[in-house]
Design a protein around this motif. Structure first.
Motif, PDB file in Angstrom:
ATOM      1  N   TRP A 132       0.877  -1.268   0.160  1.00  0.00           N
ATOM      2  CA  TRP A 132       0.007   0.055  -0.127  1.00  0.00           C
ATOM      3  C   TRP A 132       1.160   1.088   0.167  1.00  0.00           C
ATOM      4  CZ3 TRP A 132      -5.250  -0.628   0.965  1.00  0.00           C
ATOM      5  CH2 TRP A 132      -6.003  -1.949   1.172  1.00  0.00           C
ATOM      6  N   VAL A 133       0.992   1.965  -1.119  1.00  0.00           N
ATOM      7  CA  VAL A 133       1.806   3.289  -1.223  1.00  0.00           C
ATOM      8  C   VAL A 133       0.577   4.048  -0.704  1.00  0.00           C
ATOM      9  CG1 VAL A 133       2.798   4.758  -2.706  1.00  0.00           C
ATOM     10  CG2 VAL A 133       3.018   2.577  -3.051  1.00  0.00           C
ATOM     11  N   VAL A 134       1.190   4.932   0.093  1.00  0.00           N
ATOM     12  CA  VAL A 134       0.214   5.988   0.844  1.00  0.00           C
ATOM     13  C   VAL A 134      -0.317   7.034  -0.326  1.00  0.00           C
ATOM     14  CG1 VAL A 134       0.421   5.291   3.329  1.00  0.00           C
ATOM     15  CG2 VAL A 134       1.895   6.970   2.076  1.00  0.00           C
ATOM     16  N   GLU A 182       2.278  -4.536   3.068  1.00  0.00           N
ATOM     17  CA  GLU A 182       3.411  -3.607   3.500  1.00  0.00           C
ATOM     18  C   GLU A 182       2.729  -2.209   3.267  1.00  0.00           C
ATOM     19  OE1 GLU A 182       6.662  -4.887   1.390  1.00  0.00           O
ATOM     20  OE2 GLU A 182       6.701  -6.676   2.418  1.00  0.00           O
ATOM     21  N   THR A 183       3.130  -1.141   3.991  1.00  0.00           N
ATOM     22  CA  THR A 183       2.686   0.018   3.674  1.00  0.00           C
ATOM     23  C   THR A 183       4.158   0.983   3.490  1.00  0.00           C
ATOM     24  OG1 THR A 183       1.004   0.245   5.146  1.00  0.00           O
ATOM     25  CG2 THR A 183       1.634   2.613   4.537  1.00  0.00           C
ATOM     26  N   ALA A 184       4.135   1.906   2.179  1.00  0.00           N
ATOM     27  CA  ALA A 184       5.326   2.586   1.836  1.00  0.00           C
ATOM     28  C   ALA A 184       4.945   3.866   1.370  1.00  0.00           C
ATOM     29  CB  ALA A 184       6.309   1.764   0.919  1.00  0.00           C
ATOM     30  N   ASP A 185       5.796   4.880   1.552  1.00  0.00           N
ATOM     31  CA  ASP A 185       5.895   6.130   1.046  1.00  0.00           C
ATOM     32  C   ASP A 185       6.094   6.038  -0.539  1.00  0.00           C
ATOM     33  OD1 ASP A 185       5.080   7.861   3.126  1.00  0.00           O
ATOM     34  OD2 ASP A 185       7.429   7.651   3.668  1.00  0.00           O
ATOM     35  N   GLU A 186       7.208   5.352  -0.996  1.00  0.00           N
ATOM     36  CA  GLU A 186       7.500   5.050  -2.439  1.00  0.00           C
ATOM     37  C   GLU A 186       8.381   3.778  -2.543  1.00  0.00           C
ATOM     38  OE1 GLU A 186      11.584   7.679  -3.102  1.00  0.00           O
ATOM     39  OE2 GLU A 186       9.496   8.868  -3.136  1.00  0.00           O
ATOM     40  N   ILE A 187       8.427   3.395  -3.633  1.00  0.00           N
ATOM     41  CA  ILE A 187       9.224   1.878  -3.914  1.00  0.00           C
ATOM     42  C   ILE A 187      10.001   2.294  -5.058  1.00  0.00           C
ATOM     43  CG2 ILE A 187       8.825  -0.617  -4.323  1.00  0.00           C
ATOM     44  CD1 ILE A 187       6.171  -0.233  -3.570  1.00  0.00           C
ATOM     45  N   ALA A 188      11.314   1.494  -4.858  1.00  0.00           N
ATOM     46  CA  ALA A 188      12.286   1.626  -6.291  1.00  0.00           C
ATOM     47  C   ALA A 188      12.542   0.279  -6.677  1.00  0.00           C
ATOM     48  CB  ALA A 188      13.471   2.203  -5.556  1.00  0.00           C
ATOM     49  N   ILE A 198      10.730   4.610  -9.703  1.00  0.00           N
ATOM     50  CA  ILE A 198      10.292   4.908  -8.671  1.00  0.00           C
ATOM     51  C   ILE A 198       8.731   5.113  -8.499  1.00  0.00           C
ATOM     52  CG2 ILE A 198      10.708   6.739  -6.671  1.00  0.00           C
ATOM     53  CD1 ILE A 198      13.231   7.474  -7.896  1.00  0.00           C
ATOM     54  N   LEU A 199       8.172   4.304  -7.646  1.00  0.00           N
ATOM     55  CA  LEU A 199       6.787   4.317  -7.628  1.00  0.00           C
ATOM     56  C   LEU A 199       6.273   4.991  -6.398  1.00  0.00           C
ATOM     57  CD1 LEU A 199       7.495   1.744  -9.380  1.00  0.00           C
ATOM     58  CD2 LEU A 199       5.796   0.408  -8.097  1.00  0.00           C
ATOM     59  N   ARG A 200       5.388   6.060  -6.654  1.00  0.00           N
ATOM     60  CA  ARG A 200       4.865   6.973  -5.616  1.00  0.00           C
ATOM     61  C   ARG A 200       3.633   7.340  -5.944  1.00  0.00           C
ATOM     62  NH1 ARG A 200       9.253  10.562  -7.590  1.00  0.00           N
ATOM     63  NH2 ARG A 200      10.607  10.158  -6.072  1.00  0.00           N
ATOM     64  N   HIS A 201       2.859   7.971  -5.235  1.00  0.00           N
ATOM     65  CA  HIS A 201       1.556   8.426  -5.363  1.00  0.00           C
ATOM     66  C   HIS A 201       1.355   9.564  -6.301  1.00  0.00           C
ATOM     67  CE1 HIS A 201      -2.815   9.430  -5.236  1.00  0.00           C
ATOM     68  NE2 HIS A 201      -2.417  10.267  -4.812  1.00  0.00           N
ATOM     69  N   GLU A 202       1.837  10.865  -5.615  1.00  0.00           N
ATOM     70  CA  GLU A 202       1.882  12.144  -6.350  1.00  0.00           C
ATOM     71  C   GLU A 202       3.094  12.413  -7.217  1.00  0.00           C
ATOM     72  OE1 GLU A 202       0.624  16.486  -5.073  1.00  0.00           O
ATOM     73  OE2 GLU A 202       0.380  14.937  -3.762  1.00  0.00           O
ATOM     74  N   PRO A 203       3.062  12.697  -8.473  1.00  0.00           N
ATOM     75  CA  PRO A 203       4.386  13.092  -9.266  1.00  0.00           C
ATOM     76  C   PRO A 203       4.697  14.364  -8.606  1.00  0.00           C
ATOM     77  CG  PRO A 203       2.068  13.704 -10.515  1.00  0.00           C
ATOM     78  CD  PRO A 203       1.756  12.928  -9.096  1.00  0.00           C
ATOM     79  N   GLN A 204       5.957  14.266  -8.828  1.00  0.00           N
ATOM     80  CA  GLN A 204       6.903  15.400  -8.234  1.00  0.00           C
ATOM     81  C   GLN A 204       6.933  16.419  -9.353  1.00  0.00           C
ATOM     82  OE1 GLN A 204      10.375  14.104  -6.348  1.00  0.00           O
ATOM     83  NE2 GLN A 204       9.069  13.106  -4.577  1.00  0.00           N
ATOM     84  N   ALA A 205       7.358  17.752  -9.263  1.00  0.00           N
ATOM     85  CA  ALA A 205       7.379  18.793 -10.047  1.00  0.00           C
ATOM     86  C   ALA A 205       8.747  18.524 -10.718  1.00  0.00           C
ATOM     87  CB  ALA A 205       7.464  19.962  -9.416  1.00  0.00           C
ATOM     88  N   GLY A 206       8.818  19.242 -12.016  1.00  0.00           N
ATOM     89  CA  GLY A 206      10.063  18.978 -12.859  1.00  0.00           C
ATOM     90  C   GLY A 206      10.321  17.488 -13.332  1.00  0.00           C
TER      91      GLY A 206
END
Length: 223
Positions: free
Chosen positions: A105-107, A121-127, A132-140
């Protein structure tokens, strides 16, 4: 539709899921489970079948691909009370997804605490595999980023009018996944929210019933 993101081989599935065959990983974003019951609690009545339908589609992908891991890429629940509103049989279906495989579960912004009584499992992001797997796309520029959050949708002008579909959007460096949830809406990829994310005009993978169609940037129109 098969392509590469930051050198990694990926498959865009008609369901809206991303498949990494080399590591047998299934990735879905923005299920927004119990969105219907969330709206009902505020007096806006919707048919209460969104969780059932979303899980049915996810189970179909698991059955078809037999993944070693399933990654829920954030906003799996529509709000922080959604888990408590789950029907017992739907909770059991989520538990079953963790049997014999890794469930992550990526939060996201709607479910920042992760699940309380469900396995995984809970994670902020996964490599993984150069991604790199994350919920919210980062800028740039973010090479290798796989994200959700924005619910991308492609609108294409056709001879008989326009067609609007959920879509993947990628420039080969990063990819943003469509929302998987039955009640999740879509944001036109021409919206300003996508500006500055891609190093070149991106390609949309428009989700259809039988295939994911590649659509060039010039074919896309705004709302």
């Amino acid at each position: 539709m098969e392509t590469r993101v930051n050198g990694a081989a990926v498959t865009f599935r008609c369901s809206g899921a991303l498949w990494l065959a080399d590591v047998r990983m299934l990735i879905v974003a923005d299920l927004h489970l119990e969105k219907g019951s969330s709206y009902a609690s505020r007096g806006q009545m919707l048919p209460p079948y969104d969780t059932r339908e979303t899980l049915r589609r996810l189970e179909a992908e698991v059955a078809a691909l037999t993944p070693a891991s399933v990654v829920l890429l954030g906003d799996t629940f529509h709000d922080r009370r959604s888990e408590g509103r789950l029907a017992g049989d739907d909770a059991e279906r989520l538990r079953a997804l963790a049997v014999g495989r890794t469930l992550v579960w990526v939060v996201g912004n709607h479910d920042a605490d992760g699940p309380r009584a469900l396995p995984g499992e809970t994670a902020d992001e996964i490599a993984v595999a150069g991604l790199i797997l994350r919920h919210e796309p980062q800028a740039g520029v973010q090479p290798g980023e796989v994200a959700g959050h924005l619910h991308p949708a492609a609108k294409v002008r056709a001879p008989r009018g326009t067609v609007r579909r959920r879509c993947f959007v990628t420039d080969g460096e990063r990819v943003i996944l469509p929302a998987f949830g039955a009640y999740a809406g879509g944001l036109n990829v021409r919206d300003a929210a996508f500006a500055g994310m891609f190093v070149r005009p991106p390609l949309a993978g428009a989700v259809g019933a039988a295939r994911v169609r590649a659509v060039g940037w010039r074919q896309l129109v705004g709302d």
